[in-house]
Design an enzyme around this catalytic site. Sequence first.
Site, PDB file in Angstrom:
ATOM      1  N   THR A   1     -22.925 -17.802  61.318  1.00 25.99           N
ATOM      2  CA  THR A   1     -23.256 -16.415  61.015  1.00 25.99           C
ATOM      3  C   THR A   1     -23.067 -15.538  62.255  1.00 25.99           C
ATOM      4  O   THR A   1     -23.864 -14.649  62.556  1.00 25.99           O
ATOM      5  CB  THR A   1     -24.677 -16.269  60.453  1.00 25.99           C
ATOM      6  OG1 THR A   1     -24.964 -17.349  59.547  1.00 25.99           O
ATOM      7  CG2 THR A   1     -24.817 -14.977  59.651  1.00 25.99           C
TER       8      THR A   1
ATOM      9  N   GLU B   1     -24.297 -26.846  62.605  1.00 22.22           N
ATOM     10  CA  GLU B   1     -24.137 -25.394  62.692  1.00 22.22           C
ATOM     11  C   GLU B   1     -25.498 -24.723  62.536  1.00 22.22           C
ATOM     12  O   GLU B   1     -26.084 -24.753  61.453  1.00 22.22           O
ATOM     13  CB  GLU B   1     -23.178 -24.891  61.606  1.00 22.22           C
ATOM     14  CG  GLU B   1     -23.029 -23.379  61.567  1.00 22.22           C
ATOM     15  CD  GLU B   1     -22.258 -22.896  60.356  1.00 22.22           C
ATOM     16  OE1 GLU B   1     -22.505 -21.744  59.928  1.00 22.22           O
ATOM     17  OE2 GLU B   1     -21.416 -23.658  59.820  1.00 22.22           O
TER      18      GLU B   1
ATOM     19  N   LYS C   1     -12.924 -20.679  57.913  1.00 23.44           N
ATOM     20  CA  LYS C   1     -14.018 -20.956  56.977  1.00 23.44           C
ATOM     21  C   LYS C   1     -13.679 -20.270  55.655  1.00 23.44           C
ATOM     22  O   LYS C   1     -13.263 -19.103  55.649  1.00 23.44           O
ATOM     23  CB  LYS C   1     -15.332 -20.415  57.537  1.00 23.44           C
ATOM     24  CG  LYS C   1     -16.505 -20.464  56.567  1.00 23.44           C
ATOM     25  CD  LYS C   1     -17.771 -19.958  57.245  1.00 23.44           C
ATOM     26  CE  LYS C   1     -18.938 -19.936  56.266  1.00 23.44           C
ATOM     27  NZ  LYS C   1     -20.211 -19.639  56.936  1.00 23.44           N
TER      28      LYS C   1
ATOM     29  N   ARG D   1     -29.434 -16.460  61.974  1.00 20.01           N
ATOM     30  CA  ARG D   1     -30.112 -15.636  60.977  1.00 20.01           C
ATOM     31  C   ARG D   1     -31.585 -15.426  61.295  1.00 20.01           C
ATOM     32  O   ARG D   1     -32.263 -14.676  60.581  1.00 20.01           O
ATOM     33  CB  ARG D   1     -30.010 -16.284  59.591  1.00 20.01           C
ATOM     34  CG  ARG D   1     -28.607 -16.513  59.094  1.00 20.01           C
ATOM     35  CD  ARG D   1     -28.648 -17.147  57.713  1.00 20.01           C
ATOM     36  NE  ARG D   1     -27.349 -17.666  57.325  1.00 20.01           N
ATOM     37  CZ  ARG D   1     -27.131 -18.350  56.210  1.00 20.01           C
ATOM     38  NH1 ARG D   1     -28.133 -18.593  55.388  1.00 20.01           N
ATOM     39  NH2 ARG D   1     -25.916 -18.805  55.927  1.00 20.01           N
TER      40      ARG D   1
END
Length: 219
Positions: free
Chosen positions: A75, A47, A135, A51
Amino acid sequence: MSSPLPSSVPDSVLGLAPVVPVVVVEDAADAVPLARALVAGGLPAIEVTLRTPAALDAVRAVAGEVPDAVVGAGTVITPGQVGEAVDAGARFLVSPGWTDALLEAMRASGVPFLPGVSTASEVVALLERGVREMKFFPARAAGGTAYLKALAGPLPQARFCPTGGIGADCAPDYLALPNVGCVGGSWMLPADAVAARDWDRIERLAREAAGLSAGARCR
Protein backbone atom coordinates in the site's frame (compact mmCIF):
# COMPACT_ATOMS: atom_id res chain seq x y z
CA MET A 1 17.63 7.80 12.17
CA SER A 2 17.53 5.92 8.88
CA SER A 3 18.27 2.22 8.71
CA PRO A 4 20.84 1.12 6.15
CA LEU A 5 19.66 -0.45 2.92
CA PRO A 6 19.30 -4.19 3.53
CA SER A 7 22.48 -6.05 2.61
CA SER A 8 20.58 -8.74 0.74
CA VAL A 9 18.12 -7.18 -1.68
CA PRO A 10 16.18 -9.65 -3.85
CA ASP A 11 16.32 -9.36 -7.62
CA SER A 12 12.58 -9.80 -8.04
CA VAL A 13 9.50 -9.80 -5.86
CA LEU A 14 7.94 -12.51 -8.01
CA GLY A 15 10.74 -14.94 -7.26
CA LEU A 16 10.56 -14.72 -3.47
CA ALA A 17 7.74 -17.22 -2.84
CA PRO A 18 4.57 -18.52 -4.56
CA VAL A 19 2.42 -16.93 -1.84
CA VAL A 20 3.11 -13.55 -0.22
CA PRO A 21 1.13 -12.88 2.96
CA VAL A 22 -0.42 -9.42 3.02
CA VAL A 23 -0.23 -8.31 6.63
CA VAL A 24 -2.06 -5.47 8.39
CA VAL A 25 -0.35 -4.80 11.74
CA GLU A 26 -2.33 -2.90 14.36
CA ASP A 27 0.20 -3.41 17.17
CA ALA A 28 3.90 -3.34 16.31
CA ALA A 29 4.56 -5.73 19.21
CA ASP A 30 2.81 -8.44 17.20
CA ALA A 31 5.02 -8.04 14.13
CA VAL A 32 7.95 -10.24 15.17
CA PRO A 33 6.01 -13.27 16.47
CA LEU A 34 3.65 -13.06 13.50
CA ALA A 35 6.56 -12.94 11.06
CA ARG A 36 8.26 -15.84 12.81
CA ALA A 37 5.08 -17.90 12.49
CA LEU A 38 4.83 -17.16 8.77
CA VAL A 39 8.49 -18.00 8.18
CA ALA A 40 8.20 -21.23 10.17
CA GLY A 41 5.23 -22.16 7.99
CA GLY A 42 7.25 -21.66 4.82
CA LEU A 43 6.23 -18.13 3.81
CA PRO A 44 9.34 -15.95 4.17
CA ALA A 45 8.23 -13.04 1.96
CA ILE A 46 5.97 -10.79 4.03
CA GLU A 47 4.21 -7.66 2.79
CA VAL A 48 3.36 -5.29 5.64
CA THR A 49 0.79 -2.81 4.39
CA LEU A 50 1.21 0.86 5.24
CA ARG A 51 -2.40 1.14 6.37
CA THR A 52 -1.84 1.60 10.09
CA PRO A 53 0.29 3.85 12.30
CA ALA A 54 2.18 0.75 13.46
CA ALA A 55 3.22 -0.36 9.97
CA LEU A 56 6.67 1.22 9.69
CA ASP A 57 7.61 0.14 13.20
CA ALA A 58 6.47 -3.37 12.25
CA VAL A 59 8.68 -3.36 9.14
CA ARG A 60 11.61 -2.13 11.22
CA ALA A 61 11.08 -4.81 13.87
CA VAL A 62 10.82 -7.68 11.39
CA ALA A 63 13.83 -6.44 9.42
CA GLY A 64 15.89 -6.27 12.59
CA GLU A 65 14.73 -9.37 14.45
CA VAL A 66 13.59 -11.98 11.92
CA PRO A 67 16.60 -12.61 9.69
CA ASP A 68 14.90 -15.37 7.69
CA ALA A 69 12.05 -13.08 6.67
CA VAL A 70 12.09 -10.93 3.55
CA VAL A 71 9.92 -8.05 4.68
CA GLY A 72 8.42 -5.56 2.27
CA ALA A 73 6.01 -2.65 2.40
CA GLY A 74 2.63 -2.65 0.69
CA THR A 75 0.00 0.00 0.00
CA VAL A 76 2.83 2.37 -0.93
CA ILE A 77 1.07 5.29 -2.60
CA THR A 78 3.40 8.31 -2.26
CA PRO A 79 7.07 8.97 -3.01
CA GLY A 80 7.56 9.87 0.65
CA GLN A 81 6.36 6.45 1.75
CA VAL A 82 8.93 4.84 -0.53
CA GLY A 83 11.77 6.46 1.38
CA GLU A 84 10.21 5.79 4.77
CA ALA A 85 9.68 2.11 3.97
CA VAL A 86 13.21 1.54 2.70
CA ASP A 87 14.66 3.45 5.66
CA ALA A 88 12.68 1.09 7.94
CA GLY A 89 14.26 -1.93 6.25
CA ALA A 90 11.75 -2.88 3.55
CA ARG A 91 13.36 -5.13 0.95
CA PHE A 92 10.57 -4.75 -1.61
CA LEU A 93 7.69 -2.37 -2.32
CA VAL A 94 4.14 -2.98 -3.51
CA SER A 95 1.62 -0.38 -4.64
CA PRO A 96 -2.08 -0.74 -5.53
CA GLY A 97 -1.53 1.63 -8.47
CA TRP A 98 1.08 3.97 -9.85
CA THR A 99 1.89 7.45 -11.12
CA ASP A 100 5.05 8.63 -12.83
CA ALA A 101 6.22 10.31 -9.61
CA LEU A 102 5.64 7.16 -7.56
CA LEU A 103 7.29 5.00 -10.20
CA GLU A 104 10.35 7.26 -10.27
CA ALA A 105 10.68 7.05 -6.49
CA MET A 106 10.35 3.28 -6.51
CA ARG A 107 12.96 2.97 -9.25
CA ALA A 108 15.36 5.09 -7.22
CA SER A 109 14.79 3.12 -4.02
CA GLY A 110 17.26 0.35 -4.77
CA VAL A 111 14.76 -2.43 -3.98
CA PRO A 112 12.43 -4.35 -6.32
CA PHE A 113 8.87 -3.12 -6.61
CA LEU A 114 5.46 -4.06 -7.98
CA PRO A 115 3.32 -1.17 -9.23
CA GLY A 116 -0.36 -2.01 -9.36
CA VAL A 117 -2.42 -2.37 -12.53
CA SER A 118 -5.95 -3.44 -13.38
CA THR A 119 -6.25 -2.64 -17.10
CA ALA A 120 -4.41 -3.48 -20.30
CA SER A 121 -3.62 0.20 -20.87
CA GLU A 122 -1.86 0.42 -17.51
CA VAL A 123 0.16 -2.68 -18.34
CA VAL A 124 1.20 -1.22 -21.71
CA ALA A 125 2.16 2.08 -20.05
CA LEU A 126 4.44 0.26 -17.60
CA LEU A 127 5.97 -1.87 -20.36
CA GLU A 128 6.80 1.37 -22.20
CA ARG A 129 8.65 2.47 -19.08
CA GLY A 130 10.61 -0.76 -18.86
CA VAL A 131 8.64 -2.36 -16.03
CA ARG A 132 7.65 -5.97 -16.59
CA GLU A 133 6.67 -7.13 -13.11
CA MET A 134 3.43 -5.78 -11.67
CA LYS A 135 0.74 -6.28 -9.07
CA PHE A 136 -2.69 -7.13 -10.53
CA PHE A 137 -5.21 -5.52 -8.18
CA PRO A 138 -8.00 -5.98 -7.23
CA ALA A 139 -7.55 -9.38 -8.83
CA ARG A 140 -10.94 -11.01 -8.49
CA ALA A 141 -12.94 -7.80 -8.98
CA ALA A 142 -10.85 -6.82 -12.03
CA GLY A 143 -11.50 -10.05 -13.91
CA GLY A 144 -9.53 -12.74 -12.12
CA THR A 145 -7.87 -15.59 -13.94
CA ALA A 146 -9.89 -15.03 -17.12
CA TYR A 147 -8.56 -11.50 -17.45
CA LEU A 148 -4.96 -12.55 -16.82
CA LYS A 149 -5.29 -15.31 -19.42
CA ALA A 150 -6.53 -12.71 -21.91
CA LEU A 151 -3.56 -10.43 -21.17
CA ALA A 152 -1.06 -13.24 -21.74
CA GLY A 153 -1.76 -13.33 -25.47
CA PRO A 154 -0.91 -9.77 -26.53
CA LEU A 155 1.32 -8.95 -23.52
CA PRO A 156 3.31 -12.11 -22.72
CA GLN A 157 6.27 -10.10 -21.40
CA ALA A 158 4.27 -8.82 -18.43
CA ARG A 159 4.23 -10.92 -15.25
CA PHE A 160 2.00 -10.43 -12.25
CA CYS A 161 1.37 -10.91 -8.56
CA PRO A 162 -2.44 -10.97 -8.34
CA THR A 163 -3.83 -9.71 -5.03
CA GLY A 164 -7.35 -8.97 -3.86
CA GLY A 165 -10.07 -11.51 -3.22
CA ILE A 166 -7.74 -14.50 -3.49
CA GLY A 167 -8.06 -17.38 -1.05
CA ALA A 168 -6.81 -20.92 -0.68
CA ASP A 169 -9.62 -22.13 -2.94
CA CYS A 170 -8.48 -20.26 -6.04
CA ALA A 171 -4.82 -19.35 -5.47
CA PRO A 172 -3.74 -22.51 -7.37
CA ASP A 173 -5.68 -21.37 -10.45
CA TYR A 174 -3.71 -18.13 -10.49
CA LEU A 175 -0.40 -19.89 -9.86
CA ALA A 176 -1.05 -22.15 -12.86
CA LEU A 177 -1.02 -19.19 -15.26
CA PRO A 178 2.22 -18.61 -17.17
CA ASN A 179 2.18 -14.86 -16.49
CA VAL A 180 1.73 -15.21 -12.72
CA GLY A 181 4.83 -15.43 -10.54
CA CYS A 182 3.14 -15.38 -7.13
CA VAL A 183 -0.10 -14.40 -5.43
CA GLY A 184 -0.74 -12.14 -2.48
CA GLY A 185 -3.36 -12.76 0.16
CA SER A 186 -4.32 -12.72 3.80
CA TRP A 187 -6.33 -15.93 4.15
CA MET A 188 -3.57 -17.45 6.33
CA LEU A 189 -4.02 -14.53 8.74
CA PRO A 190 -7.63 -14.71 9.96
CA ALA A 191 -8.54 -11.74 12.11
CA ASP A 192 -9.55 -13.85 15.10
CA ALA A 193 -6.20 -15.69 15.10
CA VAL A 194 -4.24 -12.44 14.92
CA ALA A 195 -6.37 -10.85 17.66
CA ALA A 196 -5.83 -13.91 19.88
CA ARG A 197 -2.12 -13.99 19.02
CA ASP A 198 -2.58 -17.61 18.03
CA TRP A 199 0.77 -17.89 16.29
CA ASP A 200 0.59 -21.70 16.16
CA ARG A 201 -2.61 -21.53 14.12
CA ILE A 202 -1.10 -18.96 11.79
CA GLU A 203 1.95 -21.18 11.32
CA ARG A 204 -0.32 -24.11 10.39
CA LEU A 205 -2.28 -22.00 7.90
CA ALA A 206 0.97 -20.63 6.45
CA ARG A 207 2.24 -24.18 5.97
CA GLU A 208 -0.95 -25.07 4.10
CA ALA A 209 -0.58 -22.00 1.90
CA ALA A 210 3.07 -22.77 1.20
CA GLY A 211 2.02 -26.24 0.03
CA LEU A 212 -0.54 -25.06 -2.51
CA SER A 213 -0.07 -26.32 -6.05
CA ALA A 214 -1.67 -25.45 -9.35
CA GLY A 215 -4.89 -27.18 -10.25
CA ALA A 216 -7.65 -26.45 -7.71
CA ARG A 217 -10.76 -24.88 -9.08
CA CYS A 218 -11.51 -21.25 -8.20
CA ARG A 219 -14.99 -21.13 -6.68
